[in-house]
Design a protein around this motif. Structure first.
Motif, PDB file in Angstrom:
ATOM      1  N   LEU A  91     -17.174   9.053 -20.540  1.00 55.99           N
ATOM      2  CA  LEU A  91     -16.213   8.717 -21.653  1.00 55.99           C
ATOM      3  C   LEU A  91     -14.914   8.224 -21.119  1.00 55.99           C
ATOM      4  N   ALA A  92     -14.633   8.566 -20.030  1.00 54.05           N
ATOM      5  CA  ALA A  92     -13.376   8.072 -19.353  1.00 54.05           C
ATOM      6  C   ALA A  92     -13.510   7.044 -18.423  1.00 54.05           C
ATOM      7  N   LYS A  93     -14.419   6.147 -18.684  1.00 51.09           N
ATOM      8  CA  LYS A  93     -14.659   4.733 -17.844  1.00 51.09           C
ATOM      9  C   LYS A  93     -13.447   4.039 -18.072  1.00 51.09           C
ATOM     10  N   PRO A  94     -12.722   3.704 -19.222  1.00 47.57           N
ATOM     11  CA  PRO A  94     -11.644   3.135 -19.193  1.00 47.57           C
ATOM     12  C   PRO A  94     -10.620   3.365 -18.430  1.00 47.57           C
ATOM     13  N   ALA A  95     -10.448   4.439 -18.594  1.00 47.59           N
ATOM     14  CA  ALA A  95      -8.978   4.999 -17.724  1.00 47.59           C
ATOM     15  C   ALA A  95      -9.575   5.048 -16.296  1.00 47.59           C
ATOM     16  N   LEU A  96     -10.710   5.396 -15.942  1.00 49.85           N
ATOM     17  CA  LEU A  96     -11.026   5.163 -14.481  1.00 49.85           C
ATOM     18  C   LEU A  96     -11.061   3.689 -13.995  1.00 49.85           C
ATOM     19  N   SER A  97     -11.363   2.791 -14.604  1.00 53.84           N
ATOM     20  CA  SER A  97     -11.301   1.406 -14.304  1.00 53.84           C
ATOM     21  C   SER A  97      -9.919   1.119 -14.270  1.00 53.84           C
ATOM     22  N   ALA A  98      -8.983   1.388 -15.083  1.00 52.25           N
ATOM     23  CA  ALA A  98      -7.627   1.153 -14.812  1.00 52.25           C
ATOM     24  C   ALA A  98      -6.906   1.713 -13.406  1.00 52.25           C
ATOM     25  N   LEU A  99      -7.282   3.089 -13.400  1.00 48.90           N
ATOM     26  CA  LEU A  99      -6.784   3.658 -12.348  1.00 48.90           C
ATOM     27  C   LEU A  99      -7.184   3.035 -10.669  1.00 48.90           C
ATOM     28  N   ALA A 100      -8.692   2.632 -11.061  1.00 48.12           N
ATOM     29  CA  ALA A 100      -9.389   1.719  -9.863  1.00 48.12           C
ATOM     30  C   ALA A 100      -8.532   0.428  -9.429  1.00 48.12           C
ATOM     31  N   ILE A 101      -8.338  -0.387 -10.503  1.00 42.83           N
ATOM     32  CA  ILE A 101      -7.641  -1.484 -10.304  1.00 42.83           C
ATOM     33  C   ILE A 101      -6.267  -1.165  -9.637  1.00 42.83           C
ATOM     34  N   VAL A 102      -5.298  -0.131 -10.118  1.00 39.40           N
ATOM     35  CA  VAL A 102      -4.141  -0.208  -9.733  1.00 39.40           C
ATOM     36  C   VAL A 102      -4.251   0.169  -8.295  1.00 39.40           C
ATOM     37  N   THR A 103      -5.186   1.258  -7.946  1.00 38.43           N
ATOM     38  CA  THR A 103      -5.314   1.752  -6.749  1.00 38.43           C
ATOM     39  C   THR A 103      -5.737   0.733  -5.555  1.00 38.43           C
ATOM     40  N   PHE A 104      -6.455  -0.038  -6.102  1.00 33.16           N
ATOM     41  CA  PHE A 104      -7.112  -1.224  -5.014  1.00 33.16           C
ATOM     42  C   PHE A 104      -6.070  -1.978  -4.707  1.00 33.16           C
ATOM     43  N   ILE A 105      -5.489  -2.594  -5.669  1.00 39.21           N
ATOM     44  CA  ILE A 105      -4.187  -3.550  -5.539  1.00 39.21           C
ATOM     45  C   ILE A 105      -3.014  -2.627  -4.732  1.00 39.21           C
ATOM     46  N   TRP A 106      -2.861  -1.581  -5.010  1.00 37.49           N
ATOM     47  CA  TRP A 106      -1.792  -0.992  -4.133  1.00 37.49           C
ATOM     48  C   TRP A 106      -2.012  -0.825  -2.707  1.00 37.49           C
ATOM     49  N   ALA A 107      -3.323  -0.314  -2.708  1.00 34.72           N
ATOM     50  CA  ALA A 107      -3.882  -0.390  -1.084  1.00 34.72           C
ATOM     51  C   ALA A 107      -3.945  -1.721  -0.577  1.00 34.72           C
ATOM     52  N   TRP A 108      -4.397  -2.700  -0.905  1.00 33.42           N
ATOM     53  CA  TRP A 108      -4.556  -3.784  -0.737  1.00 33.42           C
ATOM     54  C   TRP A 108      -3.167  -4.340  -0.150  1.00 33.42           C
ATOM     55  N   ASN A 109      -2.442  -4.381  -0.955  1.00 34.95           N
ATOM     56  CA  ASN A 109      -1.110  -5.139  -0.559  1.00 34.95           C
ATOM     57  C   ASN A 109       0.077  -4.248   0.003  1.00 34.95           C
ATOM     58  N   ASP A 110      -0.358  -2.771   0.583  1.00 36.28           N
ATOM     59  CA  ASP A 110       0.693  -2.052   1.119  1.00 36.28           C
ATOM     60  C   ASP A 110       0.931  -2.810   2.392  1.00 36.28           C
ATOM     61  N   PHE A 111       2.432  -2.639   2.699  1.00 34.29           N
ATOM     62  CA  PHE A 111       2.730  -3.179   3.847  1.00 34.29           C
ATOM     63  C   PHE A 111       3.544  -2.131   4.714  1.00 34.29           C
ATOM     64  N   MET A 112       4.563  -1.442   4.204  1.00 35.06           N
ATOM     65  CA  MET A 112       5.192  -0.673   5.041  1.00 35.06           C
ATOM     66  C   MET A 112       4.490   0.569   5.668  1.00 35.06           C
ATOM     67  N   TRP A 113       3.495   1.410   5.105  1.00 34.23           N
ATOM     68  CA  TRP A 113       2.934   2.341   5.628  1.00 34.23           C
ATOM     69  C   TRP A 113       1.769   1.922   6.951  1.00 34.23           C
ATOM     70  N   PRO A 114       1.233   0.853   6.541  1.00 35.42           N
ATOM     71  CA  PRO A 114       0.378   0.223   7.636  1.00 35.42           C
ATOM     72  C   PRO A 114       1.221  -0.137   8.911  1.00 35.42           C
ATOM     73  N   LEU A 115       2.288  -0.747   8.645  1.00 30.50           N
ATOM     74  CA  LEU A 115       3.356  -0.926   9.715  1.00 30.50           C
ATOM     75  C   LEU A 115       3.657   0.239  10.379  1.00 30.50           C
ATOM     76  N   ILE A 116       3.835   1.394   9.938  1.00 29.93           N
ATOM     77  CA  ILE A 116       4.283   2.554  10.776  1.00 29.93           C
ATOM     78  C   ILE A 116       3.154   3.070  11.423  1.00 29.93           C
ATOM     79  N   SER A 117       2.007   3.296  10.792  1.00 30.34           N
ATOM     80  CA  SER A 117       0.852   4.104  11.233  1.00 30.34           C
ATOM     81  C   SER A 117      -0.366   3.241  12.142  1.00 30.34           C
ATOM     82  N   ILE A 118      -0.101   2.111  12.107  1.00 29.77           N
ATOM     83  CA  ILE A 118      -0.971   1.298  12.932  1.00 29.77           C
ATOM     84  C   ILE A 118      -0.027   0.693  14.203  1.00 29.77           C
TER      85      ILE A 118
END
Length: 278
Positions: free
Chosen positions: A192-219
Motif C-alpha cells: 500500500l505504501a508504493k507511492p511513498a516508497l517511489s517518491a522516497l526512492a527518487i529523492v534518495t537516488f537524485i540526492w546520492a547521484w548529485n552529491d559533491f561535498m561528502w565524496p570530495l571529503i571521503s574519497i
C-alpha cells in the motif's frame, strides 16, 4: 454555459502565467548547457551569445569519453546511488512503520529526536563522520559514501506520515487471522505504501547521484571518484574548455532526468499522500 461562466478568473490566469515563467527560468540553464555542449570551442565564448549553434559538433562528447574515466565514474555513482536507495527504503520503511503502528516505551520522544536531526546542518556532521569512518578503515570505499545516507530522517518522517494515513482494518483483520507483525508489514503495509516508497526512492537516488561535498571529503583516489567529483576535475585538467565541461554535465544529468521522467507520477502521488495526514 454562458461566456461569463467560461471566463477564467484573473487570479488563476496570473497563477498559470507565473508557473510558466518559473518553468521557463528552470529550463533555460539546461538548454544553454545543451547548446554549449554542441558548439565548437571557438564559438562557446562570443561577444554575442547564440542559443542555436551555427555549427553543431559532437567533438566535446568525444573529448569527454577520450580524456576522462567517464564509465568508471558513472559506475561508481550508480553503485552508490542504487545502494543508498535500497538501504534507505529498507531502513526508513521499517522505522516509519514502527513509529506509526507499534506502541513501545519512549516512541514519541525517540521520534522527536529523529526529527530534530533534520535541523542539524549536514556540514556539522561531516567531521565526526570522517573520523568515525577513518577509525573503521572505510574511507575511500563505496561504504563510506553509502552508510551516512541511510539514517536520513526525512524518509522516516515521510513514511510514518503515510502509514498513519492507512486504515488499520486490514492490519487488524490479518492479525486476527494469525499473521505476525512482520507478515502484516511485508504483505499489507508495504504494497500500500508504493507511492511513498517511489517518491522516497527518487529523492534518495537524485540526492546520492548529485552529491559533491561528502565524496570530495571521503574519497581520495581517482578510481573511486563519483561523477560529480570526476567532472569537477575536467575544469582543472583542461582549463577553460567549457564545451567539454558542458558535455560532461549533460551526460551526468541524463540518468537522473530519465529516472524522474519515468517515475514522476509516483513521485507526485507519494509526496501528496504522505503529507495529507499525521
Amino acid at each position: 454555459m454562458s461566456a461569463a461562466k467560461r471566463k477564467m478568473p484573473l487570479s488563476r490566469l496570473i497563477g498559470i502565467l507565473v508557473m510558466y515563467l518559473v518553468g521557463i527560468l528552470w529550463v533555460l540553464p539546461i538548454l544553454w548547457m545543451l547548446s554549449t555542449s554542441l558548439k565548437p570551442e571557438t564559438m562557446v565564448v562570443q561577444s554575442v551569445p547564440r542559443w542555436i549553434p551555427e555549427v553543431f559538433t559532437l567533438d566535446n562528447y568525444y573529448g569527454v569519453l577520450e580524456r576522462a574515466s567517464l564509465f568508471k565514474w558513472l559506475l561508481n555513482s550508480f553503485i552508490v546511488a542504487a545502494a543508498a536507495t535500497v538501504g534507505v527504503l529498507i531502513i526508513n520503511s521499517m522505522a516509519g512503520y514502527a513509529f506509526a503502528r507499534i506502541n513501545f516505551p519512549g516512541r514519541d520522544i525517540i521520534f522527536m529526536m529523529v526529527i530534530a536531526t533534520m535541523m542539524v546542518p549536514a556540514q556539522v556532521t561531516m567531521i565526526p563522520l570522517f573520523f568515525m569512518l577513518n577509525n573503521a578503515s572505510l574511507l575511500n570505499t563505496h561504504l563510506a559514501l553509502v552508510l551516512p545516507r541511510l539514517g536520513a530522517a526525512i524518509g522516516v518522517f515521510m513514511l510514518r506520515q503515510f502509514f498513519l494515513s492507512l486504515p488499520q482494518d486490514l492490519e487488524e483483520a490479518a492479525a486476527i487471522d494469525g499473521a505476525s507483525r512482520y507478515r502484516v508489514f511485508v504483505q499489507i503495509a508495504l504494497p500500500l505504501a508504493k507511492p511513498a516508497l517511489s517518491a522516497l526512492a527518487i529523492v534518495t537516488f537524485i540526492w546520492a547521484w548529485n552529491d559533491f561535498m561528502w565524496p570530495l571529503i571521503s574519497i581520495s583516489t581517482q578510481d573511486m571518484y563519483t561523477l560529480p567529483i570526476g567532472l569537477s576535475t575536467l575544469a582543472g585538467y583542461y582549463g577553460r574548455e567549457y564545451g567539454i565541461q558542458m558535455a560532461g554535465a549533460v551526460i551526468a544529468s541524463c540518468p537522473v532526468l530519465l529516472v524522474f521522467l519515468i517515475f514522476q507520477r509516483q513521485f507526485i502521488q507519494g509526496v501528496a499522500l504522505s503529507g495529507l495526514k499525521g
